[in-house]
Design a protein around this motif. Sequence first.
Motif, PDB file in Angstrom:
ATOM      1  N   VAL A  37      19.362 -26.024   2.557  1.00  0.00           N
ATOM      2  CA  VAL A  37      18.369 -24.952   2.787  1.00  0.00           C
ATOM      3  C   VAL A  37      17.281 -25.269   1.604  1.00  0.00           C
ATOM      4  CG1 VAL A  37      17.724 -22.286   2.607  1.00  0.00           C
ATOM      5  CG2 VAL A  37      19.618 -23.412   3.707  1.00  0.00           C
ATOM      6  N   LEU A  38      15.888 -25.163   2.135  1.00  0.00           N
ATOM      7  CA  LEU A  38      14.660 -25.179   0.934  1.00  0.00           C
ATOM      8  C   LEU A  38      14.307 -23.990   0.769  1.00  0.00           C
ATOM      9  CD1 LEU A  38      12.303 -27.720   0.235  1.00  0.00           C
ATOM     10  CD2 LEU A  38      11.546 -25.351   0.668  1.00  0.00           C
ATOM     11  N   TRP A  39      14.460 -23.064  -0.149  1.00  0.00           N
ATOM     12  CA  TRP A  39      14.053 -21.962  -0.487  1.00  0.00           C
ATOM     13  C   TRP A  39      12.662 -21.885  -1.332  1.00  0.00           C
ATOM     14  CZ3 TRP A  39      16.299 -17.806   1.216  1.00  0.00           C
ATOM     15  CH2 TRP A  39      17.654 -17.920   1.580  1.00  0.00           C
ATOM     16  N   ILE A  40      11.842 -20.865  -1.002  1.00  0.00           N
ATOM     17  CA  ILE A  40      10.517 -20.876  -1.646  1.00  0.00           C
ATOM     18  C   ILE A  40      10.587 -19.325  -2.080  1.00  0.00           C
ATOM     19  CG2 ILE A  40       7.977 -20.621  -1.437  1.00  0.00           C
ATOM     20  CD1 ILE A  40       8.111 -22.917   0.899  1.00  0.00           C
ATOM     21  N   GLU A  41      10.354 -19.232  -3.382  1.00  0.00           N
ATOM     22  CA  GLU A  41      10.342 -17.746  -4.157  1.00  0.00           C
ATOM     23  C   GLU A  41       8.954 -17.488  -4.575  1.00  0.00           C
ATOM     24  OE1 GLU A  41      12.288 -15.461  -7.740  1.00  0.00           O
ATOM     25  OE2 GLU A  41      12.755 -17.677  -7.426  1.00  0.00           O
ATOM     26  N   VAL A  42       8.368 -16.537  -4.423  1.00  0.00           N
ATOM     27  CA  VAL A  42       7.051 -16.107  -5.039  1.00  0.00           C
ATOM     28  C   VAL A  42       7.467 -14.648  -5.634  1.00  0.00           C
ATOM     29  CG1 VAL A  42       4.564 -15.301  -4.850  1.00  0.00           C
ATOM     30  CG2 VAL A  42       5.887 -17.119  -3.488  1.00  0.00           C
ATOM     31  N   ARG A  43       7.427 -14.776  -7.177  1.00  0.00           N
ATOM     32  CA  ARG A  43       7.635 -13.511  -7.923  1.00  0.00           C
ATOM     33  C   ARG A  43       6.518 -12.824  -8.869  1.00  0.00           C
ATOM     34  NH1 ARG A  43       9.236 -11.103 -12.205  1.00  0.00           N
ATOM     35  NH2 ARG A  43      11.242 -10.022 -12.497  1.00  0.00           N
ATOM     36  N   ASP A  44       6.494 -11.617  -8.722  1.00  0.00           N
ATOM     37  CA  ASP A  44       5.296 -11.084  -9.610  1.00  0.00           C
ATOM     38  C   ASP A  44       5.924  -9.931 -10.357  1.00  0.00           C
ATOM     39  OD1 ASP A  44       4.706  -8.414  -8.206  1.00  0.00           O
ATOM     40  OD2 ASP A  44       4.474  -9.775  -6.381  1.00  0.00           O
ATOM     41  N   SER A  45       5.214  -9.171 -11.311  1.00  0.00           N
ATOM     42  CA  SER A  45       5.921  -8.439 -12.014  1.00  0.00           C
ATOM     43  C   SER A  45       5.264  -6.894 -11.849  1.00  0.00           C
ATOM     44  CB  SER A  45       5.503  -8.594 -13.401  1.00  0.00           C
ATOM     45  OG  SER A  45       4.098  -8.772 -13.679  1.00  0.00           O
ATOM     46  N   GLY A  46       4.406  -6.708 -10.558  1.00  0.00           N
ATOM     47  CA  GLY A  46       3.867  -5.302 -10.312  1.00  0.00           C
ATOM     48  C   GLY A  46       4.972  -4.433  -9.425  1.00  0.00           C
ATOM     49  N   PRO A  47       4.687  -3.360  -9.346  1.00  0.00           N
ATOM     50  CA  PRO A  47       5.430  -2.317  -8.760  1.00  0.00           C
ATOM     51  C   PRO A  47       5.244  -2.424  -7.327  1.00  0.00           C
ATOM     52  CG  PRO A  47       3.238  -1.607  -9.399  1.00  0.00           C
ATOM     53  CD  PRO A  47       3.115  -2.858  -9.814  1.00  0.00           C
ATOM     54  N   GLY A  48       6.203  -1.640  -6.769  1.00  0.00           N
ATOM     55  CA  GLY A  48       6.169  -1.563  -5.109  1.00  0.00           C
ATOM     56  C   GLY A  48       6.987  -2.563  -4.616  1.00  0.00           C
ATOM     57  N   CYS A  49       7.460  -2.486  -3.326  1.00  0.00           N
ATOM     58  CA  CYS A  49       8.222  -3.353  -2.563  1.00  0.00           C
ATOM     59  C   CYS A  49       7.481  -3.452  -1.255  1.00  0.00           C
ATOM     60  CB  CYS A  49       9.634  -2.647  -2.490  1.00  0.00           C
ATOM     61  SG  CYS A  49      10.677  -4.060  -1.767  1.00  0.00           S
ATOM     62  N   PRO A  50       6.905  -4.863  -1.060  1.00  0.00           N
ATOM     63  CA  PRO A  50       6.251  -4.805   0.501  1.00  0.00           C
ATOM     64  C   PRO A  50       7.236  -4.739   1.631  1.00  0.00           C
ATOM     65  CG  PRO A  50       6.296  -7.029  -0.780  1.00  0.00           C
ATOM     66  CD  PRO A  50       7.202  -5.925  -1.637  1.00  0.00           C
ATOM     67  N   THR A  51       6.626  -4.327   2.771  1.00  0.00           N
ATOM     68  CA  THR A  51       7.620  -4.396   4.120  1.00  0.00           C
ATOM     69  C   THR A  51       6.809  -4.988   5.119  1.00  0.00           C
ATOM     70  OG1 THR A  51       6.229  -2.155   4.745  1.00  0.00           O
ATOM     71  CG2 THR A  51       8.398  -2.120   3.391  1.00  0.00           C
ATOM     72  N   VAL A  52       7.521  -5.590   5.844  1.00  0.00           N
ATOM     73  CA  VAL A  52       6.913  -6.443   7.079  1.00  0.00           C
ATOM     74  C   VAL A  52       6.366  -5.316   7.975  1.00  0.00           C
ATOM     75  CG1 VAL A  52       7.425  -7.828   8.983  1.00  0.00           C
ATOM     76  CG2 VAL A  52       8.806  -7.985   6.894  1.00  0.00           C
ATOM     77  N   GLN A  53       5.085  -5.470   8.380  1.00  0.00           N
ATOM     78  CA  GLN A  53       4.454  -4.535   9.219  1.00  0.00           C
ATOM     79  C   GLN A  53       4.152  -5.329  10.455  1.00  0.00           C
ATOM     80  OE1 GLN A  53       0.855  -3.355   7.348  1.00  0.00           O
ATOM     81  NE2 GLN A  53       2.261  -2.743   5.416  1.00  0.00           N
ATOM     82  N   HIS A  54       3.689  -4.669  11.650  1.00  0.00           N
ATOM     83  CA  HIS A  54       3.212  -5.126  12.914  1.00  0.00           C
ATOM     84  C   HIS A  54       1.980  -4.352  13.023  1.00  0.00           C
ATOM     85  CE1 HIS A  54       7.106  -6.688  13.935  1.00  0.00           C
ATOM     86  NE2 HIS A  54       7.811  -5.689  13.314  1.00  0.00           N
ATOM     87  N   ALA A  55       0.964  -5.372  12.721  1.00  0.00           N
ATOM     88  CA  ALA A  55      -0.585  -4.880  12.672  1.00  0.00           C
ATOM     89  C   ALA A  55      -0.901  -4.743  14.157  1.00  0.00           C
ATOM     90  CB  ALA A  55      -1.392  -5.911  11.877  1.00  0.00           C
ATOM     91  N   GLU A  56      -1.925  -3.637  14.242  1.00  0.00           N
ATOM     92  CA  GLU A  56      -2.431  -3.397  15.403  1.00  0.00           C
ATOM     93  C   GLU A  56      -3.166  -4.681  16.077  1.00  0.00           C
ATOM     94  OE1 GLU A  56      -2.174  -0.478  17.372  1.00  0.00           O
ATOM     95  OE2 GLU A  56      -0.813   0.045  15.834  1.00  0.00           O
ATOM     96  N   SER A  57      -3.534  -4.846  17.237  1.00  0.00           N
ATOM     97  CA  SER A  57      -4.301  -5.978  17.755  1.00  0.00           C
ATOM     98  C   SER A  57      -5.475  -6.245  17.124  1.00  0.00           C
ATOM     99  CB  SER A  57      -4.190  -5.938  19.364  1.00  0.00           C
ATOM    100  OG  SER A  57      -5.035  -5.234  19.684  1.00  0.00           O
ATOM    101  N   GLY A  58      -6.485  -5.559  16.822  1.00  0.00           N
ATOM    102  CA  GLY A  58      -7.826  -5.750  16.208  1.00  0.00           C
ATOM    103  C   GLY A  58      -7.737  -5.682  14.816  1.00  0.00           C
ATOM    104  N   ALA A  59      -6.729  -5.501  14.065  1.00  0.00           N
ATOM    105  CA  ALA A  59      -6.522  -5.401  12.714  1.00  0.00           C
ATOM    106  C   ALA A  59      -6.777  -6.760  12.002  1.00  0.00           C
ATOM    107  CB  ALA A  59      -5.103  -4.584  12.005  1.00  0.00           C
ATOM    108  N   GLU A  60      -7.656  -6.737  10.878  1.00  0.00           N
ATOM    109  CA  GLU A  60      -7.706  -7.789  10.098  1.00  0.00           C
ATOM    110  C   GLU A  60      -6.714  -8.265   9.085  1.00  0.00           C
ATOM    111  OE1 GLU A  60     -11.795  -7.988   8.748  1.00  0.00           O
ATOM    112  OE2 GLU A  60     -12.612  -7.256  10.521  1.00  0.00           O
TER     113      GLU A  60
END
Length: 129
Positions: A71-94
Amino acid sequence: MSLSRQQLFPRARASVRAARQFVGDTLAEWGVSERRDDMRLCVSELASNAVLHGVPWGREFSVRVTREAGVLWIEVRDSGPGCPTVQHAESGAERGRGLWLVTALADEFEIRDDRVGKSAWAGFKVVEA
């Protein structure tokens, strides 16, 4: 055998390209050619999120590439707050498709809430050399 490389990047748009180049160079050095475009696209998305949403002004984010047990792992780490979530964007969303795209391309994906900040991990199954 386990391999690992890490690099820090400033909070700047140019860092997204630099992170993608870092991963591409690492993969080439390690002789990994399979799924290279998928991996580079995923690091672009994760680095973009770090620059746009995660890294506080004046700080950096890190990108680590690790190869272990097929397995090849790619980790991106930052020190900011919050926890991103996977979203399903509307069809016209940029915006709003980045993490969804990562989950579609990577074999494994997770967000870890670190003591300070968070890290996004994308795992890709690779053939052992």
